[in-house]
Design a protein around this motif. Structure first.
Motif, PDB file in Angstrom:
ATOM      1  N   ARG A 197       3.100  -5.009   1.376  1.00 33.39           N
ATOM      2  CA  ARG A 197       2.142  -5.443   0.351  1.00 33.39           C
ATOM      3  C   ARG A 197       2.854  -5.434  -0.994  1.00 33.39           C
ATOM      4  NH1 ARG A 197      -2.103  -0.947   1.124  1.00 33.39           N
ATOM      5  NH2 ARG A 197      -2.745  -1.355  -1.003  1.00 33.39           N
ATOM      6  N   HIS A 243       3.256  -2.152  -2.529  1.00 32.07           N
ATOM      7  CA  HIS A 243       4.230  -1.287  -1.853  1.00 32.07           C
ATOM      8  C   HIS A 243       5.666  -1.762  -2.045  1.00 32.07           C
ATOM      9  CE1 HIS A 243       0.915   0.410   1.003  1.00 32.07           C
ATOM     10  NE2 HIS A 243       1.086   1.192  -0.052  1.00 32.07           N
ATOM     11  N   ASP A 263      -0.639   3.725   8.644  1.00 34.24           N
ATOM     12  CA  ASP A 263      -1.744   2.844   8.275  1.00 34.24           C
ATOM     13  C   ASP A 263      -1.503   2.365   6.843  1.00 34.24           C
ATOM     14  OD1 ASP A 263      -4.039   1.464   7.991  1.00 34.24           O
ATOM     15  OD2 ASP A 263      -5.401   3.124   8.471  1.00 34.24           O
ATOM     16  N   ARG A 311       4.860  -6.010   9.901  1.00 31.77           N
ATOM     17  CA  ARG A 311       4.218  -6.864   8.890  1.00 31.77           C
ATOM     18  C   ARG A 311       5.052  -6.838   7.623  1.00 31.77           C
ATOM     19  NH1 ARG A 311      -1.309  -4.762   7.229  1.00 31.77           N
ATOM     20  NH2 ARG A 311      -1.070  -2.820   8.387  1.00 31.77           N
ATOM     21  N   ASP A 368      -2.495   0.065   5.099  1.00 35.45           N
ATOM     22  CA  ASP A 368      -3.638  -0.347   4.285  1.00 35.45           C
ATOM     23  C   ASP A 368      -4.243   0.827   3.534  1.00 35.45           C
ATOM     24  OD1 ASP A 368      -3.301  -2.881   5.212  1.00 35.45           O
ATOM     25  OD2 ASP A 368      -4.738  -2.647   6.866  1.00 35.45           O
TER      26      ASP A 368
END
Ligand SMILES: Nc1nc2c(c(=O)[nH]1)N[C@H]1C(S)=C(S)[C@@H](COP(=O)(O)O)O[C@H]1N2
Ligand SMILES: [Mo]
Length: 355
Positions: free
Chosen positions: A313, A316, A206, A310, A208
């Motif tokens: 970020r 990250h 996860d 995906r 996020d």
């Protein structure tokens, strides 16, 4: 308490306990020697447990905990012997020693909070990172303390009392560590779920929820991903090429701040980008943060462009970061701009980066 008063209180207490006969019979010099060994041992084992990312880490972590508890086990003996005398001497510098003692105890308390999981901290100030910062701050105090009150080991200190008293204290510390470990399991505290490195799990699969952190104070660069240039051995590697050849690999990022998270990273092994017979390769971040790896790891160290299909970020490491399974967080360089072969050995670098 004077020797005589101590003797009297022992006799009035009746039969002398096992504790008094072992730890209680240590001289103040011996207590100091054991404390010096326990604190330096804690520093060394703590740093090693950070550097090791494999199953071995478990033993270093256990040894580290034992050193920390040993300090607490010896604290009453220290208070009874040198602390009282030291305070009576009224040297102005006694407060530095007091501060040192308080910091050491706070460091142990934070280590306890982290390992049991009763308190894991807030944001940047995870209990483990704060534990490290306090320990780091205490090192100059430790050096000053030892330098201003040198305990030079003398042959006479190395007697049976030291062996038996020190052994009893170390055994008590080890038993305490094991008992706390057991109690954490029985009570079901978060500490029971820790990985062998001692880290707590957060946000696996996860992204996020997975934290974004820096080693010390590094910051995401401002360059937009579309303007990003990644160079491998001096040549530009189009990010779209990486994205189209990336495939999923499950790997655990285990931060030295005391947490870990597993993700399905979209990666390309370094060995597919870099050929040749150099000894090592340097991975550089846009921020100046860098790590050097041995070339034999080129197949098992990856560049990642995403997770779960995906894109990464920014926090990250977007657009490109390192994924280094089995290595601790500091190796997982984010915002990579270059990968360069070098003939310098991989260990020819600081054990931990400076930013
Ligand atoms: N450029 C750069 N890369 C870095 C760091 C950093 O400070 N700067 N911190 C490292 C550390 S200590 C960890 S634990 C991971 C954290 O990755 P995350 O922010 O994606 O969780 O990044 C590593 N890569
Ligand atoms: Mo980290």
């Amino acid at each position: 308490m004077t020797e005589v008063a101590e003797q009297q209180s022992r006799t009035t207490a009746g039969r002398r306990s096992l504790w008094t006969r072992t730890v209680g019979s240590l001289s103040s010099r011996q207590v100091n020697l054991l404390l010096a060994a326990a604190t330096s041992g804690a520093v060394v084992t703590g740093l090693v447990s950070w550097a090791v990312g494999t199953g071995w880490s478990r033993w270093w972590t256990a040894l580290h905990a034992t050193c920390g508890v040993l300090v607490v086990v010896l604290a009453p003996a220290k208070a009874r012997r040198s602390v009282r005398a030291g305070m009576r001497r009224r040297r102005p510098t006694r407060w530095i020693s007091v501060a040192f003692g308080v910091i050491v105890m706070a460091t142990v308390a934070l280590g306890f909070a982290h390992s049991t999981g009763v308190w894991t901290g807030v944001g940047y100030w995870t209990s483990l990172w704060t534990h490290f910062l306090l320990a780091f701050a205490s090192v100059p105090l430790l050096v000053w303390h030892l330098w201003s009150r040198p305990v030079r080991p003398k042959a006479v200190d190395l007697d049976r009392r030291l062996l038996i008293g020190g052994g009893a204290a170390a055994a008590a510390a080890a038993v305490t560590v094991a008992a706390v470990e057991g109690a954490v399991r029985v009570v079901g505290l978060d500490g029971a779920e820790r990985r062998f490195t001692g880290s707590h799990e957060i946000g696996s699969f996860d992204p996020d929820v997975m934290p974004t952190v820096s080693w010390i104070d590094d910051r995401a660069p401002a360059t937009r991903p579309e303007d990003w240039e990644l160079r491998v051995d001096g040549l530009l590697v189009p990010l779209d090429d990486l994205r189209s050849s990336a495939r999923p690999v499950d790997a655990v990022l285990d931060c030295t701040g005391g947490w870990w998270s597993e993700q399905r990273w979209d990666v390309v092994p370094i060995s597919e980008l870099l050929a040749g017979d150099a000894a090592s390769f340097d991975v550089m971040s846009a921020t100046g943060y860098a790590r050097r790896f041995p070339m034999r790891d080129a197949e098992s160290v990856f560049v990642a462009v995403g997770y779960d299909g995906r894109r990464l970020r920014r926090g990250h490491g977007a657009p490109v970061r390192i994924v280094a399974p089995g290595r601790r967080g500091p190796w997982w360089v984010k915002w990579v701009v270059s990968i360069e072969p070098t003939d310098r050995p991989w260990w020819f670098q600081l054990p931990f980066p400076l930013t």
